[in-house]
Design a protein around this motif. Structure first.
Motif, PDB file in Angstrom:
ATOM      1  N   VAL A   1       0.842  -1.197   0.000  1.00 42.40           N
ATOM      2  CA  VAL A   1       0.000   0.000   0.000  1.00 42.40           C
ATOM      3  C   VAL A   1       0.874   1.243   0.000  1.00 42.40           C
ATOM      4  O   VAL A   1       1.667   1.462   0.904  1.00 42.40           O
ATOM      5  CB  VAL A   1      -0.941   0.014   1.218  1.00 42.40           C
ATOM      6  CG1 VAL A   1      -1.702   1.321   1.277  1.00 42.40           C
ATOM      7  CG2 VAL A   1      -1.899  -1.168   1.153  1.00 42.40           C
ATOM      8  N   SER A   2       0.754   2.062  -1.041  1.00 39.95           N
ATOM      9  CA  SER A   2       1.538   3.293  -1.124  1.00 39.95           C
ATOM     10  C   SER A   2       0.668   4.531  -0.988  1.00 39.95           C
ATOM     11  O   SER A   2       1.164   5.612  -0.672  1.00 39.95           O
ATOM     12  CB  SER A   2       2.284   3.355  -2.459  1.00 39.95           C
ATOM     13  OG  SER A   2       1.374   3.292  -3.541  1.00 39.95           O
ATOM     14  N   SER A   3      -0.644   4.381  -1.249  1.00 37.40           N
ATOM     15  CA  SER A   3      -1.568   5.508  -1.147  1.00 37.40           C
ATOM     16  C   SER A   3      -2.890   5.008  -0.589  1.00 37.40           C
ATOM     17  O   SER A   3      -3.421   3.984  -1.026  1.00 37.40           O
ATOM     18  CB  SER A   3      -1.818   6.138  -2.521  1.00 37.40           C
ATOM     19  OG  SER A   3      -0.619   6.691  -3.047  1.00 37.40           O
ATOM     20  N   ALA A   4      -3.423   5.736   0.392  1.00 38.23           N
ATOM     21  CA  ALA A   4      -4.726   5.395   0.955  1.00 38.23           C
ATOM     22  C   ALA A   4      -5.330   6.630   1.603  1.00 38.23           C
ATOM     23  O   ALA A   4      -4.608   7.520   2.069  1.00 38.23           O
ATOM     24  CB  ALA A   4      -4.599   4.264   1.980  1.00 38.23           C
ATOM     25  N   LEU A   5      -6.657   6.663   1.646  1.00 37.99           N
ATOM     26  CA  LEU A   5      -7.353   7.773   2.294  1.00 37.99           C
ATOM     27  C   LEU A   5      -8.672   7.268   2.862  1.00 37.99           C
ATOM     28  O   LEU A   5      -9.407   6.527   2.194  1.00 37.99           O
ATOM     29  CB  LEU A   5      -7.605   8.906   1.308  1.00 37.99           C
ATOM     30  CG  LEU A   5      -8.210  10.193   1.907  1.00 37.99           C
ATOM     31  CD1 LEU A   5      -7.660  11.412   1.182  1.00 37.99           C
ATOM     32  CD2 LEU A   5      -9.737  10.180   1.800  1.00 37.99           C
ATOM     33  N   PHE A   6      -8.940   7.642   4.120  1.00 36.82           N
ATOM     34  CA  PHE A   6     -10.214   7.345   4.762  1.00 36.82           C
ATOM     35  C   PHE A   6     -10.847   8.666   5.160  1.00 36.82           C
ATOM     36  O   PHE A   6     -10.255   9.457   5.895  1.00 36.82           O
ATOM     37  CB  PHE A   6     -10.012   6.465   5.992  1.00 36.82           C
ATOM     38  CG  PHE A   6     -11.234   6.347   6.865  1.00 36.82           C
ATOM     39  CD1 PHE A   6     -12.400   5.796   6.369  1.00 36.82           C
ATOM     40  CD2 PHE A   6     -11.213   6.783   8.179  1.00 36.82           C
ATOM     41  CE1 PHE A   6     -13.531   5.687   7.165  1.00 36.82           C
ATOM     42  CE2 PHE A   6     -12.340   6.681   8.990  1.00 36.82           C
ATOM     43  CZ  PHE A   6     -13.503   6.138   8.479  1.00 36.82           C
ATOM     44  N   SER A   7     -12.049   8.920   4.643  1.00 33.31           N
ATOM     45  CA  SER A   7     -12.738  10.181   4.910  1.00 33.31           C
ATOM     46  C   SER A   7     -14.173   9.893   5.337  1.00 33.31           C
ATOM     47  O   SER A   7     -14.775   8.905   4.884  1.00 33.31           O
ATOM     48  CB  SER A   7     -12.732  11.039   3.644  1.00 33.31           C
ATOM     49  OG  SER A   7     -13.261  12.326   3.896  1.00 33.31           O
ATOM     50  N   ASN A   8     -14.713  10.754   6.230  1.00 31.66           N
ATOM     51  CA  ASN A   8     -16.083  10.518   6.658  1.00 31.66           C
ATOM     52  C   ASN A   8     -16.856  11.826   6.815  1.00 31.66           C
ATOM     53  O   ASN A   8     -16.313  12.920   6.723  1.00 31.66           O
ATOM     54  CB  ASN A   8     -16.121   9.698   7.950  1.00 31.66           C
ATOM     55  CG  ASN A   8     -15.505  10.418   9.129  1.00 31.66           C
ATOM     56  OD1 ASN A   8     -15.247  11.612   9.082  1.00 31.66           O
ATOM     57  ND2 ASN A   8     -15.245   9.684  10.195  1.00 31.66           N
TER      58      ASN A   8
ATOM     59  N   SER B   1     -19.001   7.314   5.031  1.00 25.16           N
ATOM     60  CA  SER B   1     -17.537   7.209   4.989  1.00 25.16           C
ATOM     61  C   SER B   1     -17.103   6.557   3.687  1.00 25.16           C
ATOM     62  O   SER B   1     -17.868   5.817   3.058  1.00 25.16           O
ATOM     63  CB  SER B   1     -17.006   6.412   6.180  1.00 25.16           C
ATOM     64  OG  SER B   1     -17.409   5.060   6.103  1.00 25.16           O
ATOM     65  N   ILE B   2     -15.863   6.829   3.297  1.00 21.07           N
ATOM     66  CA  ILE B   2     -15.287   6.232   2.100  1.00 21.07           C
ATOM     67  C   ILE B   2     -13.809   5.954   2.353  1.00 21.07           C
ATOM     68  O   ILE B   2     -13.123   6.754   2.987  1.00 21.07           O
ATOM     69  CB  ILE B   2     -15.480   7.162   0.860  1.00 21.07           C
ATOM     70  CG1 ILE B   2     -15.022   6.455  -0.426  1.00 21.07           C
ATOM     71  CG2 ILE B   2     -14.778   8.491   1.058  1.00 21.07           C
ATOM     72  CD1 ILE B   2     -15.435   7.191  -1.697  1.00 21.07           C
ATOM     73  N   THR B   3     -13.364   4.796   1.905  1.00 22.47           N
ATOM     74  CA  THR B   3     -11.961   4.404   2.024  1.00 22.47           C
ATOM     75  C   THR B   3     -11.451   4.064   0.629  1.00 22.47           C
ATOM     76  O   THR B   3     -12.039   3.260  -0.083  1.00 22.47           O
ATOM     77  CB  THR B   3     -11.789   3.187   2.940  1.00 22.47           C
ATOM     78  OG1 THR B   3     -12.328   3.481   4.232  1.00 22.47           O
ATOM     79  CG2 THR B   3     -10.306   2.827   3.088  1.00 22.47           C
ATOM     80  N   ILE B   4     -10.345   4.692   0.243  1.00 25.23           N
ATOM     81  CA  ILE B   4      -9.741   4.478  -1.070  1.00 25.23           C
ATOM     82  C   ILE B   4      -8.307   3.997  -0.831  1.00 25.23           C
ATOM     83  O   ILE B   4      -7.512   4.695  -0.223  1.00 25.23           O
ATOM     84  CB  ILE B   4      -9.738   5.779  -1.903  1.00 25.23           C
ATOM     85  CG1 ILE B   4     -11.156   6.377  -1.968  1.00 25.23           C
ATOM     86  CG2 ILE B   4      -9.193   5.525  -3.310  1.00 25.23           C
ATOM     87  CD1 ILE B   4     -11.195   7.784  -2.554  1.00 25.23           C
TER      88      ILE B   4
END
Length: 198
Positions: A62-69, A190-193
């Motif tokens: 994993v080099s890039s990730a984002l969790f937003s809510n 929420s969204i996780t990418i």
């Protein structure tokens, strides 16, 4: 004078005692080998061997990730994207999102796992039943297999919507989570990418 005639033989005397035992004769040849006996029972299990050394740690992919809510309620109109107020976790620079906005820009092309969830209810005064529907869009086009739908039969009914999808995304493409119909409210969204491959 001349010898007289031999007298008659007297009676046989008693049998004398048995003589001593003679020496043991030579050992005879060995007999043929007998058949093999039955197999004996298995022995007890031996103790466990020592634990081997731990293997090497695998490489992190994993080099890039984002969790937003966005916990507060929002009521986007038909064909309008949900907004996300807080970026809880950010890894790397491959995904850009401005807090309070609805767009997630992908700066690092690759294969991404995208997961979203939200609790949906009908707005007050809605003409129930009403259908709640969310889907991911990439540059305005729906991502195949990313939609989640529920029918709300009354205003006090809450139904969670959630989906996960794997999608290839190019540099600069924009990902959004879009509501399909009017009269729908969303909370605890929420969204996780997460980038999972180049």
């Amino acid at each position: 004078g001349a010898t007289g005639p031999t007298g008659a033989t007297g009676p046989t005397g008693d049998i004398g005692p048995t003589g001593a035992t003679g020496p043991t004769g030579a050992t005879g040849p060995a007999g043929a080998t007998g058949p093999t006996g039955a197999t004996g029972p298995a022995g007890a299990t031996g103790p466990a061997g020592a634990t081997g050394p731990a293997g090497a740690t695998g490489a992190t992919t994993v080099s890039s990730a984002l969790f937003s809510n966005n916990t507060a309620a929002q009521t986007p109109g038909a064909n309008t994207a949900l907004a996300f107020s807080t970026n809880e976790t950010e890894l790397g620079t491959g995904i850009t999102h401005t807090t309070g906005d609805s767009s997630f820009t992908i700066n690092d092309a690759g294969t991404y796992l995208v997961t979203y969830n939200s609790n949906t209810t009908a707005e007050a005064g809605a003409s129930v039943p009403v259908t709640a529907s969310l889907s991911l869009q990439l540059d305005g086009s729906e991502v195949t297999g990313s939609s989640a739908t529920a029918t709300l039969s009354a205003e006090d009914v809450t139904i969670p919507l959630a989906t996960s999808v794997i999608v290839n995304i190019a540099d600069g493409q924009v990902l959004t989570l879009v509501n399909a119909n009017d009269e729908i409210s969303y909370t605890n969204s929420s969204i996780t990418i997460t980038k999972i491959a180049e």
